[in-house]
Design an enzyme around this catalytic site. Structure first.
Site, PDB file in Angstrom:
ATOM      1  N   CYS A 254       0.821  -1.208   0.000  1.00 45.36           N
ATOM      2  CA  CYS A 254       0.000   0.000   0.000  1.00 45.36           C
ATOM      3  C   CYS A 254       0.862   1.267   0.000  1.00 45.36           C
ATOM      4  O   CYS A 254       1.463   1.586  -1.005  1.00 45.36           O
ATOM      5  CB  CYS A 254      -0.986  -0.038   1.167  1.00 45.36           C
ATOM      6  N   HIS A 341      -3.886  -5.207  -0.057  1.00 44.84           N
ATOM      7  CA  HIS A 341      -3.508  -5.755   1.248  1.00 44.84           C
ATOM      8  C   HIS A 341      -3.569  -7.286   1.262  1.00 44.84           C
ATOM      9  O   HIS A 341      -4.619  -7.864   1.548  1.00 44.84           O
ATOM     10  CB  HIS A 341      -4.423  -5.196   2.336  1.00 44.84           C
ATOM     11  N   GLU A 343      -2.471  -9.273   3.427  1.00 40.01           N
ATOM     12  CA  GLU A 343      -2.732  -9.787   4.781  1.00 40.01           C
ATOM     13  C   GLU A 343      -4.213  -9.803   5.115  1.00 40.01           C
ATOM     14  O   GLU A 343      -4.633 -10.403   6.107  1.00 40.01           O
ATOM     15  CB  GLU A 343      -1.978  -8.945   5.817  1.00 40.01           C
TER      16      GLU A 343
END
Length: 369
Positions: A254, A341, A343
């Protein structure tokens, strides 16, 4: 449920009236919207939202309560909340409190019972802009004065507000892999992904020098997500350039993606209204596969500049909705990054392989020394 009145005023003069949610007070920030149907607590605590008023497009926010461990940082980072139904009664055995109790404890001002679909359509049409919510002051002229004094997100450096103040470590100190994290506003689940893959992690404040980072003896270097305008973060760009000179495996997510791009001469730009949600389709150009991803960003890297510098950076991922750049790797360097993202938290796990890719790259480099 509160019956106290609240008002939302946008920078272009548009107003909405609803009910007070959370703390009674006044708050300002850039208005943005997230299309995710779950994971509101993780979203509230994502440091990338610092300075932003969030519009939740899901009809009910708060319906499964608040659980102390469902957080991505130590406290709520959003500047305020706008939602249709602020659902105080909750139905989850594991929850420890209601969203109202949580917001009062965290000092979050919100507004509910407004037409969130109309607000989102307005943002999609007019673009991101500053807004103010108040449940204590209904003088539009006074609110407008406060709103005019709120700085624009463009040109705003915010990582200094959310980064760790002191370096800290996670994982087993005897682990075979060491990863240094430059914390521009990292999410906890990013760190868990490294630890779960057998890494010993040291998290450094945003303005840490390369000399301090090198003292840790890292095998891999990571630049985290975070809030604000990457164009206002020359200090982080200089650190990223120093990281590239180390020629160690390097990964950015990001804001970290944007900083890596700037480090090799690719500028960033403010998007019209950004990408925020957990259902964004991304095309992996290296494998030909598509991923459904979690996203939260209002800035992007310039596709025009990349197309003119393909000897410097290679495009690895593109957004299938608007063709924006979602991933790059640096030519001749073991460095790559993605705009989204992997994760998740919340969101799908389609892109978790990127952590494996980073760890495998570290192992390969260590074996070939």
């Amino acid at each position: 449920m509160s019956e106290q009145r609240a008002i939302l005023l946008l920078a272009d003069g548009t107003t909405y009236e609803g009910k007070a949610a959370g703390k009674i007070g006044t708050t300002t920030g850039e208005i943005c919207f997230n299309t995710g149907m779950t994971g509101y607590q993780e979203i509230f605590t994502d440091p990338s939202y610092y300075g932003q008023i969030l519009v939740a497009t899901n009809a009910h926010i708060g319906n499964y309560g608040i659980k102390d461990t469902d957080v991505e940082s130590d406290n709520v980072k959003i500047a305020g909340l706008i939602c249709k139904n602020f659902t105080v009664p909750y139905s989850r055995h594991q929850a420890q409190s209601s969203i109202q109790e949580y917001f009062e404890r965290e000092g979050v001002v919100g507004i509910s019972d407004v037409d969130t679909r109309a607000i989102v359509r307005h943002i999609r049409s007019k673009g991101a802009m500053n807004a103010i919510i108040s449940s204590e002051n209904f003088d539009l002229k006074d609110l407008k004065r406060q709103l005019d004094a709120t700085p624009s997100m463009e040109g705003l450096e915010l990582s200094s507000q959310v980064t760790t103040q002191e370096a800290y470590t996670l994982g087993d100190p005897e682990a075979p892999i060491r990863v240094a994290v430059l914390d521009l506003g990292t999410k906890k689940n990013i760190l868990r992904n490294f630890v779960n893959r057998g890494c010993y992690v040291k998290v450094f404040p945003a303005r840490t020098t390369m000399e301090e980072i090198n003292a840790f003896g890292a095998d891999g270097l990571f630049i985290s997500n975070g809030p604000g305008d990457p164009g206002a973060m020359d200090y982080a760009v200089e650190t990223a350039q120093a990281m590239l000179e180390e020629d160690k495996p390097m990964f950015g997510i990001c804001l970290g993606h944007q900083i890596l791009a700037r480090a090799v001469g690719i500028p960033t730009y403010k998007m019209h209204h950004g990408h925020r949600g957990i259902n964004h389709p991304v095309h992996n150009l290296l494998t030909g596969k598509s991923e459904i991803t979690s996203q939260n960003h209002g800035f992007g890297v310039s596709p025009e500049a990349i197309e003119q510098n393909l000897d410097v950076v290679e495009i690895t991922h593109r957004n299938l909705n608007d063709d924006t750049i979602e991933g790059i790797r640096v030519v001749g360097k073991p460095a790559f990054s993605v705009q989204y993202h992997p994760e998740a938290s919340p969101g799908p796990h389609d892109a978790a392989y990127l952590f494996d890719q980073f760890v495998d790259l570290i192992k390969e480099r260590k074996e070939n020394r």
